[in-house]
Design a protein around this motif. Structure first.
Motif, PDB file in Angstrom:
ATOM      1  N   LEU A  41       1.963  15.541  17.206  1.00 35.55           N
ATOM      2  CA  LEU A  41       0.891  14.709  16.983  1.00 35.55           C
ATOM      3  C   LEU A  41       1.032  13.150  16.920  1.00 35.55           C
ATOM      4  CD1 LEU A  41       0.580  16.694  13.360  1.00 35.55           C
ATOM      5  CD2 LEU A  41      -0.669  17.013  15.333  1.00 35.55           C
ATOM      6  N   LEU A  42       0.002  12.367  17.109  1.00 30.24           N
ATOM      7  CA  LEU A  42       0.041  10.991  17.252  1.00 30.24           C
ATOM      8  C   LEU A  42      -0.141  10.599  15.454  1.00 30.24           C
ATOM      9  CD1 LEU A  42      -1.807   9.736  20.007  1.00 30.24           C
ATOM     10  CD2 LEU A  42       0.506   9.779  19.867  1.00 30.24           C
ATOM     11  N   SER A  43       0.843   9.586  15.302  1.00 29.37           N
ATOM     12  CA  SER A  43       0.591   8.844  14.057  1.00 29.37           C
ATOM     13  C   SER A  43      -0.728   8.197  14.070  1.00 29.37           C
ATOM     14  CB  SER A  43       1.531   7.611  13.923  1.00 29.37           C
ATOM     15  OG  SER A  43       1.385   6.937  12.759  1.00 29.37           O
ATOM     16  N   ARG A  44      -1.324   8.113  12.903  1.00 32.82           N
ATOM     17  CA  ARG A  44      -2.740   7.324  12.893  1.00 32.82           C
ATOM     18  C   ARG A  44      -2.440   5.982  12.538  1.00 32.82           C
ATOM     19  NH1 ARG A  44      -5.184  12.498  10.892  1.00 32.82           N
ATOM     20  NH2 ARG A  44      -4.761  11.795   8.774  1.00 32.82           N
ATOM     21  N   HIS A  45      -1.239   5.842  11.872  1.00 30.79           N
ATOM     22  CA  HIS A  45      -1.124   4.415  11.223  1.00 30.79           C
ATOM     23  C   HIS A  45      -1.154   3.461  12.602  1.00 30.79           C
ATOM     24  CE1 HIS A  45       1.192   6.161   7.809  1.00 30.79           C
ATOM     25  NE2 HIS A  45      -0.143   6.126   7.678  1.00 30.79           N
ATOM     26  N   ARG A  46      -1.931   2.215  12.206  1.00 31.45           N
ATOM     27  CA  ARG A  46      -2.075   1.351  13.375  1.00 31.45           C
ATOM     28  C   ARG A  46      -0.769   0.373  13.060  1.00 31.45           C
ATOM     29  NH1 ARG A  46      -6.518  -1.583  10.939  1.00 31.45           N
ATOM     30  NH2 ARG A  46      -6.072  -0.344   8.992  1.00 31.45           N
ATOM     31  N   SER A  47      -0.434  -0.359  14.087  1.00 32.74           N
ATOM     32  CA  SER A  47       0.859  -1.051  14.110  1.00 32.74           C
ATOM     33  C   SER A  47       1.107  -1.837  12.834  1.00 32.74           C
ATOM     34  CB  SER A  47       0.825  -1.978  15.366  1.00 32.74           C
ATOM     35  OG  SER A  47       1.690  -2.923  15.442  1.00 32.74           O
ATOM     36  N   GLU A  48      -0.129  -2.677  12.536  1.00 33.88           N
ATOM     37  CA  GLU A  48       0.136  -3.241  11.223  1.00 33.88           C
ATOM     38  C   GLU A  48       0.368  -2.691   9.889  1.00 33.88           C
ATOM     39  OE1 GLU A  48      -2.475  -3.091  13.326  1.00 33.88           O
ATOM     40  OE2 GLU A  48      -4.354  -3.251  12.116  1.00 33.88           O
ATOM     41  N   GLU A  49       0.227  -1.192   9.921  1.00 38.39           N
ATOM     42  CA  GLU A  49       0.228  -0.401   8.777  1.00 38.39           C
ATOM     43  C   GLU A  49       1.631   0.146   8.715  1.00 38.39           C
ATOM     44  OE1 GLU A  49      -3.798   1.623   7.959  1.00 38.39           O
ATOM     45  OE2 GLU A  49      -2.952   2.273   9.879  1.00 38.39           O
ATOM     46  N   ALA A  50       2.620  -0.448   9.554  1.00 38.81           N
ATOM     47  CA  ALA A  50       4.015  -0.013   9.346  1.00 38.81           C
ATOM     48  C   ALA A  50       4.789  -0.272   8.266  1.00 38.81           C
ATOM     49  CB  ALA A  50       4.617  -0.717  10.731  1.00 38.81           C
ATOM     50  N   VAL A  51       4.053  -1.289   7.305  1.00 39.27           N
ATOM     51  CA  VAL A  51       4.388  -1.528   6.094  1.00 39.27           C
ATOM     52  C   VAL A  51       4.079  -0.403   5.248  1.00 39.27           C
ATOM     53  CG1 VAL A  51       4.413  -3.966   6.262  1.00 39.27           C
ATOM     54  CG2 VAL A  51       2.151  -2.730   5.585  1.00 39.27           C
ATOM     55  N   LEU A  52       3.465   0.508   5.636  1.00 35.60           N
ATOM     56  CA  LEU A  52       3.142   1.691   4.735  1.00 35.60           C
ATOM     57  C   LEU A  52       4.421   2.562   4.154  1.00 35.60           C
ATOM     58  CD1 LEU A  52      -0.142   3.070   5.775  1.00 35.60           C
ATOM     59  CD2 LEU A  52       0.307   1.955   3.396  1.00 35.60           C
ATOM     60  N   GLY A  53       5.325   2.654   5.414  1.00 36.06           N
ATOM     61  CA  GLY A  53       6.644   3.381   4.979  1.00 36.06           C
ATOM     62  C   GLY A  53       7.370   2.789   4.269  1.00 36.06           C
ATOM     63  N   PRO A  54       7.943   1.385   4.226  1.00 33.70           N
ATOM     64  CA  PRO A  54       8.554   0.851   3.204  1.00 33.70           C
ATOM     65  C   PRO A  54       7.818   0.805   1.988  1.00 33.70           C
ATOM     66  CG  PRO A  54       8.560  -0.633   5.224  1.00 33.70           C
ATOM     67  CD  PRO A  54       7.646   0.691   5.472  1.00 33.70           C
ATOM     68  N   ALA A  55       6.473   0.862   1.922  1.00 27.93           N
ATOM     69  CA  ALA A  55       5.850   0.627   0.528  1.00 27.93           C
ATOM     70  C   ALA A  55       6.054   2.091   0.131  1.00 27.93           C
ATOM     71  CB  ALA A  55       4.387   0.626   0.856  1.00 27.93           C
ATOM     72  N   ALA A  56       5.770   3.230   0.541  1.00 30.96           N
ATOM     73  CA  ALA A  56       6.246   4.549   0.057  1.00 30.96           C
ATOM     74  C   ALA A  56       7.627   4.628  -0.241  1.00 30.96           C
ATOM     75  CB  ALA A  56       5.920   5.642   1.202  1.00 30.96           C
ATOM     76  N   LEU A  57       8.543   4.191   0.163  1.00 30.04           N
ATOM     77  CA  LEU A  57       9.970   4.041  -0.145  1.00 30.04           C
ATOM     78  C   LEU A  57       9.950   3.316  -1.459  1.00 30.04           C
ATOM     79  CD1 LEU A  57      12.966   4.460   0.520  1.00 30.04           C
ATOM     80  CD2 LEU A  57      13.130   2.001   1.465  1.00 30.04           C
ATOM     81  N   ALA A  58       9.514   2.202  -1.776  1.00 28.86           N
ATOM     82  CA  ALA A  58       9.276   1.418  -2.908  1.00 28.86           C
ATOM     83  C   ALA A  58       8.850   2.418  -4.088  1.00 28.86           C
ATOM     84  CB  ALA A  58       8.445  -0.035  -2.809  1.00 28.86           C
ATOM     85  N   TRP A  59       7.801   2.895  -3.814  1.00 33.17           N
ATOM     86  CA  TRP A  59       7.156   3.586  -4.856  1.00 33.17           C
ATOM     87  C   TRP A  59       8.069   4.940  -5.157  1.00 33.17           C
ATOM     88  CZ3 TRP A  59       3.569   1.509  -7.372  1.00 33.17           C
ATOM     89  CH2 TRP A  59       2.758   0.746  -6.735  1.00 33.17           C
ATOM     90  N   GLU A  60       8.542   5.521  -4.337  1.00 33.11           N
ATOM     91  CA  GLU A  60       9.752   6.799  -4.425  1.00 33.11           C
ATOM     92  C   GLU A  60      10.695   5.925  -5.238  1.00 33.11           C
ATOM     93  OE1 GLU A  60      11.287   9.245  -1.781  1.00 33.11           O
ATOM     94  OE2 GLU A  60       9.433  10.174  -1.232  1.00 33.11           O
ATOM     95  N   GLY A  61      11.207   5.038  -4.887  1.00 33.64           N
ATOM     96  CA  GLY A  61      12.252   4.267  -5.613  1.00 33.64           C
ATOM     97  C   GLY A  61      11.953   3.989  -7.290  1.00 33.64           C
ATOM     98  N   LEU A  62      10.667   3.815  -7.480  1.00 37.01           N
ATOM     99  CA  LEU A  62      10.355   3.466  -8.703  1.00 37.01           C
ATOM    100  C   LEU A  62      10.063   4.567  -9.568  1.00 37.01           C
ATOM    101  CD1 LEU A  62       7.941   0.570  -7.892  1.00 37.01           C
ATOM    102  CD2 LEU A  62       9.738   0.236  -9.354  1.00 37.01           C
ATOM    103  N   GLY A  63      10.087   5.950  -8.730  1.00 34.81           N
ATOM    104  CA  GLY A  63       9.760   7.146  -9.319  1.00 34.81           C
ATOM    105  C   GLY A  63       8.179   7.251  -9.728  1.00 34.81           C
ATOM    106  N   ILE A  64       7.332   6.552  -8.836  1.00 34.03           N
ATOM    107  CA  ILE A  64       5.960   6.477  -9.236  1.00 34.03           C
ATOM    108  C   ILE A  64       5.381   7.308  -7.962  1.00 34.03           C
ATOM    109  CG2 ILE A  64       3.852   5.335  -9.145  1.00 34.03           C
ATOM    110  CD1 ILE A  64       5.317   3.120 -10.414  1.00 34.03           C
TER     111      ILE A  64
END
Lengths: 327, 327
Positions: free
Chosen positions: B301-324
């Motif tokens: 499959l192709l990712s649907r994230h546009r290039s500028e949405e690369a921040v979604l990954g690190p954001a997901a990491l932060a939410w996981e880190g916070l336990g949210i």
């Protein structure tokens, strides 16, 4: 009722390790004590009913004794899926494309039954009863008729989306390499297994140029022990065969490390009995190909389980299936 | 205090995606809305302090506005380890062997900070906000300057024993293949990445025999988009370069499948913008090498994230880190 007359340590499960060559059946306690075992040729190229007949005889005689009341059955078999309860197109077997293993065995002894890939079972055996105790991330490689592998990640068996993860024996070494029983070419197990090293010996003999005691053997008569013994005696073909096998295996283990960042590889099976003959070229080759981040961090260990303890893996699976912690 | 004036949806984290070429910074809500972004050249071959200066300017201007109170910082960077908080000998960077990334960034904005490999972060982004939602076992491949990969297994990021799992870019294609920045030869990313396809184009031009519009470009000027455009216009060198790249990548994806039994590969990064030009040879090549048990079961499959949405990954990491949980 099942506990009558037994203390806690004597709870036991029925465990079957079905290999390409031999089938091992055992009664195993929670602590990993093997109370009784039976071993017979699997008959992978004969009928499935023949196999069931042999298992049935063992079950019957053990039940007749009356001293066993196993809590569950754990089964490890090539290409077995815990999702379907079947062996799916096992490459070295002629039992048909979908072998209804769990159902057939339950008919022989009516117990809660848990099934997985033989190599996955071996990984659980190492995790609970073997060299992998205390580790959370490791890979087992069983070098027998084929190459079986099991992956422990975050302290549990990695099963994948269809319960079929850990088929490292079928990663590619050369796109146009040796024909594998699975239909593909160049699979790792055609090089790094007892069968693989026999093929390598025959290639080296065919190439000629060196005298070898191994030229006295037919392909069928040549086994791993004979090659090991010849290598220990300094036979040049046997030594080159181990060097070649170890080099290929080590290169591919570096690729596995690049996926999984394991703490260790734990090696078992017929070919592992060669010890350092195999492990030295494996370690050297793996280390030379490891990505920077893993260098000098991945251990290559031998399983301490003797051949007849292959039932510890299926036993561990049964205890996990029952939700009972092993001590 | 941080919740004053914000409703639940507006809770946000600061997310940094540090790539070999570009660094992207964003403020991201739990739902994955990107409230603001900044993008600048990473300067991987310049000083680390230069990079910190650029990040500092962005942080300062966002803080000056006063509208953001991020709960945490999520950081994805090449070769980053969540265990040490550093980038460990990143191959395409000249920032030294152990880059103290987490500590340095916390000095610029004092927040709970979570760090992982950029490609692992991308996998979390797909799991929580992307094509991987609802899947439990998949692999992301980011084909950019290098080849980054992240593995989701049993619904969580596979980190391995040293937090460094998922370096599929450094599995071996040819033992004496192309020189990789990591020091090894023949790594997959020297073939299957934007840099890899540029090298392939140059090899094909050097070999000669066909006219190509791409012969007008210097190595530095040649980018993925130019090669894609040439391929879509029928340029024979560009078409062959995609076919070759896809073939190699597909073969190696079959090996990855033999480890992990994934439901899908999710492909992103500059080279993925070529779409079917790349995916068709990839699918064909992978399918031809898949072990029986996985055939026609692994989606590409192709990712649907546009290039500028690369921040979604690190954001997901932060939410996981916070336990949210993300919604």
């Amino acid at each position: 009722m099942k506990e009558k007359g037994h203390n806690h340590e004597q709870h036991h499960v029925l465990a079957l390790d079905i290999g390409g060559t031999l089938t091992k059946i055992g009664m195993v306690t929670q602590r990993g004590d093997v109370l009784q075992t039976a071993v017979f040729p699997t008959g992978a190229t004969e009928d499935f009913t023949h196999f069931l007949g042999q298992v049935g005889s063992v079950f019957d005689s053990w039940r007749a004794g009356g001293q066993y009341q196993p809590l569950a059955m754990g089964i490890g078999a090539p290409n077995a899926s815990h999702q379907t309860g079947t062996m799916e197109t096992p490459p070295n077997f002629r039992w048909g494309p979908h072998v209804p293993l769990r159902e057939s065995l339950c008919r022989l002894w009516d117990l809660p039954a848990f099934l997985t890939n033989d190599a996955n079972a071996a990984a659980l055996g190492e995790l609970h009863y073997g060299v992998g105790r205390g580790m959370r991330d490791f890979v087992t490689l069983t070098l027998g008729t084929g190459l079986g592998s099991g992956i422990i990640s975050h302290g549990r068996l990695l099963t994948g989306s269809h319960g079929m993860a850990g088929e490292i024996g079928h990663i590619n070494v050369y796109p146009d390499g040796r024909q594998c029983n699975c239909g593909l070419k160049g699979c790792l197990e055609t090089y790094a297994s007892v069968t693989g090293i026999r093929r390598t010996v025959f290639e080296l003999i065919a190439r000629g140029g060196t005298h070898s005691v191994l030229s006295k053997y037919s392909f069928e008569a040549l086994d791993g022990k004979t090659i090991s013994r010849a290598a220990l005696d300094g036979d040049p073909v046997a030594l080159e065969a181990f060097a070649y096998t170890g080099k290929i295996l080590g290169l591919k283990m570096a690729d596995t490390a690049a996926h999984l960042d394991p703490e260790a590889f734990i090696i078992s099976g017929g070919l592992s009995q060669a010890g350092d003959l195999l492990l030295e070229p494996v370690r050297q080759s793996m280390e030379s190909r490891l990505f920077t981040a893993y260098r000098e961090k991945v251990r290559v260990l031998l399983s301490r389980h003797r051949s007849e303890e292959a039932v510890l893996g299926p036993a561990a699976l049964a205890w996990e299936g029952l939700g009972i912690e092993v001590p």
